[in-house]
Design a protein around this motif. Sequence first.
Motif, PDB file in Angstrom:
ATOM      1  N   GLY A 144       0.757  -1.172  -0.241  1.00 32.16           N
ATOM      2  CA  GLY A 144      -0.098   0.021  -0.050  1.00 32.16           C
ATOM      3  C   GLY A 144       0.899   1.389  -0.087  1.00 32.16           C
ATOM      4  O   GLY A 144       2.114   1.026   0.061  1.00 32.16           O
ATOM      5  N   TYR A 145       0.129   2.237   0.092  1.00 32.25           N
ATOM      6  CA  TYR A 145       0.965   3.728   0.020  1.00 32.25           C
ATOM      7  C   TYR A 145       1.909   3.959   1.203  1.00 32.25           C
ATOM      8  O   TYR A 145       2.944   4.357   0.984  1.00 32.25           O
ATOM      9  CB  TYR A 145      -0.211   4.998   0.019  1.00 32.25           C
ATOM     10  CG  TYR A 145       0.492   6.007   0.270  1.00 32.25           C
ATOM     11  CD1 TYR A 145       0.728   6.772  -1.186  1.00 32.25           C
ATOM     12  CD2 TYR A 145       0.551   7.094   1.432  1.00 32.25           C
ATOM     13  CE1 TYR A 145       1.517   8.112  -1.086  1.00 32.25           C
ATOM     14  CE2 TYR A 145       1.258   8.205   1.311  1.00 32.25           C
ATOM     15  CZ  TYR A 145       1.551   8.540   0.231  1.00 32.25           C
ATOM     16  OH  TYR A 145       2.205   9.985   0.194  1.00 32.25           O
ATOM     17  N   MET A 146       1.365   3.524   2.578  1.00 30.84           N
ATOM     18  CA  MET A 146       2.413   3.667   3.561  1.00 30.84           C
ATOM     19  C   MET A 146       3.436   2.800   3.517  1.00 30.84           C
ATOM     20  O   MET A 146       4.607   3.045   4.073  1.00 30.84           O
ATOM     21  CB  MET A 146       1.404   3.167   4.907  1.00 30.84           C
ATOM     22  CG  MET A 146       0.218   3.890   5.140  1.00 30.84           C
ATOM     23  SD  MET A 146       0.664   5.967   5.068  1.00 30.84           S
ATOM     24  CE  MET A 146       1.857   6.261   6.544  1.00 30.84           C
ATOM     25  N   GLY A 147       3.639   1.888   2.760  1.00 31.86           N
ATOM     26  CA  GLY A 147       4.772   0.963   2.321  1.00 31.86           C
ATOM     27  C   GLY A 147       5.656   1.727   1.410  1.00 31.86           C
ATOM     28  O   GLY A 147       7.095   1.349   1.332  1.00 31.86           O
ATOM     29  N   SER A 148       5.350   2.899   0.805  1.00 30.42           N
ATOM     30  CA  SER A 148       6.329   3.347  -0.219  1.00 30.42           C
ATOM     31  C   SER A 148       7.294   4.407   0.702  1.00 30.42           C
ATOM     32  O   SER A 148       6.916   4.844   1.909  1.00 30.42           O
ATOM     33  CB  SER A 148       5.447   4.380  -1.260  1.00 30.42           C
ATOM     34  OG  SER A 148       4.639   5.281  -0.393  1.00 30.42           O
ATOM     35  N   MET A 152       6.524   6.158   4.516  1.00 32.85           N
ATOM     36  CA  MET A 152       7.469   5.857   5.325  1.00 32.85           C
ATOM     37  C   MET A 152       7.719   7.307   5.980  1.00 32.85           C
ATOM     38  O   MET A 152       7.765   7.523   7.157  1.00 32.85           O
ATOM     39  CB  MET A 152       8.761   5.219   4.889  1.00 32.85           C
ATOM     40  CG  MET A 152       8.236   3.961   4.412  1.00 32.85           C
ATOM     41  SD  MET A 152       7.944   2.890   5.943  1.00 32.85           S
ATOM     42  CE  MET A 152       8.014   1.029   5.130  1.00 32.85           C
ATOM     43  N   LEU A 153       8.036   8.236   5.232  1.00 33.51           N
ATOM     44  CA  LEU A 153       8.445   9.761   5.574  1.00 33.51           C
ATOM     45  C   LEU A 153       7.126  10.247   6.595  1.00 33.51           C
ATOM     46  O   LEU A 153       7.522  10.988   7.586  1.00 33.51           O
ATOM     47  CB  LEU A 153       8.577  10.491   4.632  1.00 33.51           C
ATOM     48  CG  LEU A 153       9.932  10.235   3.847  1.00 33.51           C
ATOM     49  CD1 LEU A 153       9.921  11.098   2.319  1.00 33.51           C
ATOM     50  CD2 LEU A 153      11.154  10.613   4.460  1.00 33.51           C
ATOM     51  N   LYS A 154       5.941  10.019   6.089  1.00 32.51           N
ATOM     52  CA  LYS A 154       4.857  10.487   6.936  1.00 32.51           C
ATOM     53  C   LYS A 154       4.753   9.859   8.260  1.00 32.51           C
ATOM     54  O   LYS A 154       4.374  10.423   9.166  1.00 32.51           O
ATOM     55  CB  LYS A 154       3.444  10.285   6.390  1.00 32.51           C
ATOM     56  CG  LYS A 154       3.361  11.363   5.132  1.00 32.51           C
ATOM     57  CD  LYS A 154       2.348  10.977   4.087  1.00 32.51           C
ATOM     58  CE  LYS A 154       2.182  12.006   2.900  1.00 32.51           C
ATOM     59  NZ  LYS A 154       3.406  12.079   2.300  1.00 32.51           N
ATOM     60  N   ILE A 155       5.104   8.722   8.401  1.00 32.13           N
ATOM     61  CA  ILE A 155       5.332   7.956   9.746  1.00 32.13           C
ATOM     62  C   ILE A 155       6.505   8.385  10.617  1.00 32.13           C
ATOM     63  O   ILE A 155       6.132   8.715  11.576  1.00 32.13           O
ATOM     64  CB  ILE A 155       5.446   6.297   9.456  1.00 32.13           C
ATOM     65  CG1 ILE A 155       4.460   5.695   8.798  1.00 32.13           C
ATOM     66  CG2 ILE A 155       5.735   5.795  10.999  1.00 32.13           C
ATOM     67  CD1 ILE A 155       4.270   4.408   8.597  1.00 32.13           C
ATOM     68  N   VAL A 201      -4.412  13.375  10.619  1.00 38.08           N
ATOM     69  CA  VAL A 201      -5.514  13.487   9.399  1.00 38.08           C
ATOM     70  C   VAL A 201      -5.103  12.770   8.237  1.00 38.08           C
ATOM     71  O   VAL A 201      -5.837  12.205   7.705  1.00 38.08           O
ATOM     72  CB  VAL A 201      -5.704  15.103   9.131  1.00 38.08           C
ATOM     73  CG1 VAL A 201      -6.825  15.210   7.927  1.00 38.08           C
ATOM     74  CG2 VAL A 201      -6.268  15.728  10.469  1.00 38.08           C
ATOM     75  N   THR A 202      -3.788  13.013   7.788  1.00 32.71           N
ATOM     76  CA  THR A 202      -3.337  12.295   6.555  1.00 32.71           C
ATOM     77  C   THR A 202      -3.218  10.916   6.834  1.00 32.71           C
ATOM     78  O   THR A 202      -4.084  10.127   6.150  1.00 32.71           O
ATOM     79  CB  THR A 202      -1.968  12.532   6.405  1.00 32.71           C
ATOM     80  OG1 THR A 202      -1.794  14.011   6.118  1.00 32.71           O
ATOM     81  CG2 THR A 202      -1.520  11.900   5.366  1.00 32.71           C
ATOM     82  N   LEU A 203      -3.395  10.245   8.067  1.00 24.01           N
ATOM     83  CA  LEU A 203      -3.467   8.903   8.451  1.00 24.01           C
ATOM     84  C   LEU A 203      -4.531   8.326   8.277  1.00 24.01           C
ATOM     85  O   LEU A 203      -4.970   7.277   7.729  1.00 24.01           O
ATOM     86  CB  LEU A 203      -2.651   8.472   9.715  1.00 24.01           C
ATOM     87  CG  LEU A 203      -0.954   8.252   9.837  1.00 24.01           C
ATOM     88  CD1 LEU A 203      -0.774   7.946  11.210  1.00 24.01           C
ATOM     89  CD2 LEU A 203      -0.645   7.509   8.639  1.00 24.01           C
ATOM     90  N   VAL A 204      -5.690   9.031   8.942  1.00 23.48           N
ATOM     91  CA  VAL A 204      -6.947   8.708   8.909  1.00 23.48           C
ATOM     92  C   VAL A 204      -7.675   8.757   7.483  1.00 23.48           C
ATOM     93  O   VAL A 204      -8.318   8.000   7.262  1.00 23.48           O
ATOM     94  CB  VAL A 204      -7.883   9.778   9.791  1.00 23.48           C
ATOM     95  CG1 VAL A 204      -9.517   9.845   9.399  1.00 23.48           C
ATOM     96  CG2 VAL A 204      -7.702   9.570  11.159  1.00 23.48           C
ATOM     97  N   VAL A 205      -7.000   9.805   6.565  1.00 19.61           N
ATOM     98  CA  VAL A 205      -7.637   9.372   5.262  1.00 19.61           C
ATOM     99  C   VAL A 205      -7.121   8.534   4.479  1.00 19.61           C
ATOM    100  O   VAL A 205      -8.001   7.763   3.660  1.00 19.61           O
ATOM    101  CB  VAL A 205      -7.237  10.914   4.736  1.00 19.61           C
ATOM    102  CG1 VAL A 205      -7.664  10.847   3.076  1.00 19.61           C
ATOM    103  CG2 VAL A 205      -8.116  12.183   4.831  1.00 19.61           C
ATOM    104  N   ILE A 206      -5.815   8.186   4.541  1.00 21.75           N
ATOM    105  CA  ILE A 206      -5.200   6.846   3.943  1.00 21.75           C
ATOM    106  C   ILE A 206      -5.804   5.486   4.660  1.00 21.75           C
ATOM    107  O   ILE A 206      -6.076   4.878   3.704  1.00 21.75           O
ATOM    108  CB  ILE A 206      -3.602   7.205   4.058  1.00 21.75           C
ATOM    109  CG1 ILE A 206      -3.220   8.019   3.307  1.00 21.75           C
ATOM    110  CG2 ILE A 206      -2.952   5.816   3.588  1.00 21.75           C
ATOM    111  CD1 ILE A 206      -1.661   8.374   3.668  1.00 21.75           C
ATOM    112  N   LEU A 207      -5.726   5.374   5.642  1.00 19.27           N
ATOM    113  CA  LEU A 207      -6.183   4.182   6.412  1.00 19.27           C
ATOM    114  C   LEU A 207      -7.771   3.824   6.096  1.00 19.27           C
ATOM    115  O   LEU A 207      -8.164   2.881   6.109  1.00 19.27           O
ATOM    116  CB  LEU A 207      -6.047   4.151   8.104  1.00 19.27           C
ATOM    117  CG  LEU A 207      -4.355   4.224   8.292  1.00 19.27           C
ATOM    118  CD1 LEU A 207      -4.456   4.223   9.848  1.00 19.27           C
ATOM    119  CD2 LEU A 207      -3.644   3.084   7.566  1.00 19.27           C
TER     120      LEU A 207
END
Length: 288
Positions: A144-148, A152-155, A201-207
């Motif tokens: 998914g997007y969070m694995g790119s 990762m930078l957003k985490i 907010v970004t995490l909520v939108v993505i997840l």
Amino acid sequence: MPVIVLEARDFTSPLFLTRTWEVISGCVAFSLVASASIKNNDVFWTFCMFTWCFFFTLTFLIHTLSIIQFHSLIPISWKNLTVTVAVLGALMSLSASVFFPWRVMPVEKEFGCNVAATVASCLTAVAYTLESFILSLQAQELKGYMGSLPGMLKIVQLWGGCQNITLVVKTIEYYDPAKEHAWQTYVLGVSYVSCVLMSLVTLVVILGDLTGRCLLPFDRFLTGFTLSGVLLYMLATVICFTKILELRSRKGSMELIIPETVLCGFSLLAYTVDLAFSIKQFFDRSSM
């Protein structure tokens, strides 16, 4: 609806064993600290206990849902959730493993119990790091997007903001609000909280797979948040360096401001690289 569980061979898979390791070591860490007779309301104690309990709960739920195969019924992007919990859990557990012996663990009381809790926290961080590595070996469509890299930078941005909030709250305890330069600490706090809220907010939108429901196109949405983070952390970095110079001239303690400055610079770097990716993606789409 029948309950479907994993096949026998899945119970010996590296991912299953790693998540079991995370649950056990995380439970051991907060149980040892909770059972110790340490009456401590310090912000670092709260941070460590929250980290261990929060990620133990999340990992236990993920582990359970993976076993009974109910995760497809949850209205959450499962592939993004697992990567986010693994990477953020590794970073937060690492921070707890540093904060607890540095600022919380008393030398004179129940030393052995607290050393064991620190070791368990370190093992938890290693387990989450191992899970992050295992998930990184999957195909991109499974991560998914969070694995790119941008994900990762957003985490990392969320992690950096949480550390800085913890440090600035502790710093406020040493400053009288009536003092001349106390406003610097409060400006830092507002900057960090704003960045953490934008990251959440970004995490909520993505997840939640809500990218199609945003009022603005998702790439512009992310670019605006990232640019705001760059500007806020530039301001925070300048203030941190100013505070270091002031403390050096007055020979004050810098044990909190130096880690905060380092984390602030690291977060600024993460936001800057993320902004570069966002701008590149924006121009790539415009040229198509």
